[in-house]
Design an enzyme around this catalytic site. Structure first.
Site, PDB file in Angstrom:
ATOM      1  N   HIS A  46       0.819  -1.211   0.000  1.00 32.70           N
ATOM      2  CA  HIS A  46       0.000   0.000   0.000  1.00 32.70           C
ATOM      3  C   HIS A  46       0.859   1.270   0.000  1.00 32.70           C
ATOM      4  O   HIS A  46       0.319   2.369  -0.206  1.00 32.70           O
ATOM      5  CB  HIS A  46      -0.922   0.021   1.226  1.00 32.70           C
ATOM      6  CG  HIS A  46      -2.146  -0.832   1.097  1.00 32.70           C
ATOM      7  ND1 HIS A  46      -2.104  -2.210   1.126  1.00 32.70           N
ATOM      8  CD2 HIS A  46      -3.460  -0.494   0.948  1.00 32.70           C
ATOM      9  CE1 HIS A  46      -3.335  -2.688   1.020  1.00 32.70           C
ATOM     10  NE2 HIS A  46      -4.169  -1.670   0.895  1.00 32.70           N
ATOM     11  N   GLU A  67      -1.183 -16.288  24.651  1.00 35.27           N
ATOM     12  CA  GLU A  67      -1.359 -17.747  24.837  1.00 35.27           C
ATOM     13  C   GLU A  67      -0.091 -18.530  24.505  1.00 35.27           C
ATOM     14  O   GLU A  67      -0.123 -19.590  23.882  1.00 35.27           O
ATOM     15  CB  GLU A  67      -2.557 -18.256  24.031  1.00 35.27           C
ATOM     16  CG  GLU A  67      -3.859 -17.681  24.565  1.00 35.27           C
ATOM     17  CD  GLU A  67      -5.088 -18.428  24.091  1.00 35.27           C
ATOM     18  OE1 GLU A  67      -5.020 -19.656  23.907  1.00 35.27           O
ATOM     19  OE2 GLU A  67      -6.124 -17.774  23.929  1.00 35.27           O
TER      20      GLU A  67
END
Length: 379
Positions: free
Chosen positions: A338, A363
């Site tokens: 972009h 986690e």
């Protein structure tokens, strides 16, 4: 092997896309900039069955498996990873811990409310000085008659302020003893149980992260999950499945960033042609698409093993590690494709770039996944 979406996965994906376009996409940047946790949205997701994905129907859940669960987290995360993260934490951690290790009375008491979205769930293992070294936790529970008195604090807890129910793992034995920790359910409003600092985060800003604080918090023994001393062992089993959900979150980010980049590369003209026609850009898209394919295959293999009650600690860690690292690379390349626009908030890849990094940390960090995998392949 059949790699096609099942009929239920296809229906789920379509239903989430429609829901996300109406209830999530219009508010993404508003929630992100304000760090607003949209509790009412999760009530709506509960009505659709997405807050009790793995919960049996007799307990008010959807009774689905891990392939469908991946689809749900992935599709939400393609639009807003913050929402995918909160749905993952609610399902995989809090709700699943009670489902796996609670007795029948405990399940009947808490699971239906969690599965319906009437209650938001939190799960507390991490502390200020014990991230990866969970066994060194300082929060303690001491038996006093029929109660346990909890003192200490947990941090980086998803839904730490807004959660109605928290499963917390605290020390009931010697520090460092894997059989010296126990899990309890703590409810909002219990005396001595409060929330502390809310974190001001780089990304995932619409998913609330805060402290849980315990000051002589009395919890009845009936709130204990499983036997005394089993909390840490339970947590490791919960994290096995939880890694699939973070892998699915990563996959959603990867797909969202890739799809935005593919669209932009076809539309953006430079030197008289779309930038997708330049090898420097097209090869980036090739690498992104290939890593997405690999992530998806690893995740669904882990899901297959989990659905069939087969050991999947290694596969779960591999899928989480690969998918999370891949999503960081893909989000980075999405910004690059972009160009200057990718660095602005007018295009979605800026937010995917910020959100992606959490996946390599939450986690179990990438480094911890490598510890888990190496132990299993070497022993």
């Amino acid at each position: 092997m059949n790699f096609d979406y099942s009929e239920s996965q296809q229906m789920i994906a379509e239903s989430i896309r429609d829901f996300a376009e109406q209830h999530i996409r219009p508010y993404i940047m508003q929630w992100d900039e304000a760090q607003f946790f949209p509790v009412d949205l999760f009530r709506k997701l509960g009505e659709m069955g997405f807050m009790g994905v793995l919960v049996p129907e007799e307990l008010g859940g959807s009774g689905l498996g891990y392939h469908e669960y991946i689809t749900i987290i992935e599709e939400l995360s393609k639009v807003d990873p913050s929402i995918g993260l909160s749905v993952a934490a609610h399902n995989s951690l809090c709700t699943n811990h009670i489902l796996m290790f609670g007795d029948e009375e405990q399940k009947q008491k808490w699971i239906p409310k969690l599965a319906s979205g009437a209650h938001i769930g939190a799960w507390g293992l991490t502390e200020h000085n014990t991230g990866s070294d969970a066994g060194g936790m300082n929060t303690t529970a001491v038996k006093d008659g029929n109660d346990w008195v909890i003192n200490g604090a947990k941090n980086f807890i998803t839904h730490g302020k807004s959660g109605d129910i928290a499963v917390v793992i605290v020390r009931t034995g010697e520090k460092g003893d894997s059989h010296g920790m126990t899990a309890f359910v703590v409810e909002k409003g219990m005396l001595g149980f409060t929330s502390g600092k809310k974190e001001d985060k780089l990304g995932m800003r619409a998913s609330e992260t805060a402290e849980l604080v315990f000051d002589n918090c009395r919890v009845p023994d009936s709130h204990r999950l499983g036997e005394v001393g089993e909390g840490f062992i339970q947590s490791m089993k919960i994290l096995d499945g939880g890694r699939i959900s973070i892998g699915a979150l990563s996959l959603g980010i990867s797909k969202g960033a890739y799809e935005a980049s593919l669209k932009y590369a076809k539309e953006r003209q430079q030197f008289g042609k779309p930038i997708s026609a330049f090898q420097g850009v097209s090869f980036k898209l090739v690498d992104m698409a290939t890593e997405i394919e690999a992530s998806e295959l690893l995740l669904h293999k882990a899901a297959f093993l989990k659905n069939n009650d087969r050991k999947m600690t290694t596969e779960g860690a591999m899928s989480k590690m690969y998918a999370s690292e891949a999503c960081v690379r893909i989000a980075n390349e999405a910004v690059q494709i972009h160009g200057g626009y990718g660095y602005t908030k007018d295009f979605p890849v800026e937010k995917f770039y910020r959100d992606a990094k959490l996946c390599t940390i939450g986690e179990g960090t990438t480094e911890i996944q490598k510890v888990v995998i190496s132990r299993n392949i070497i022993k």
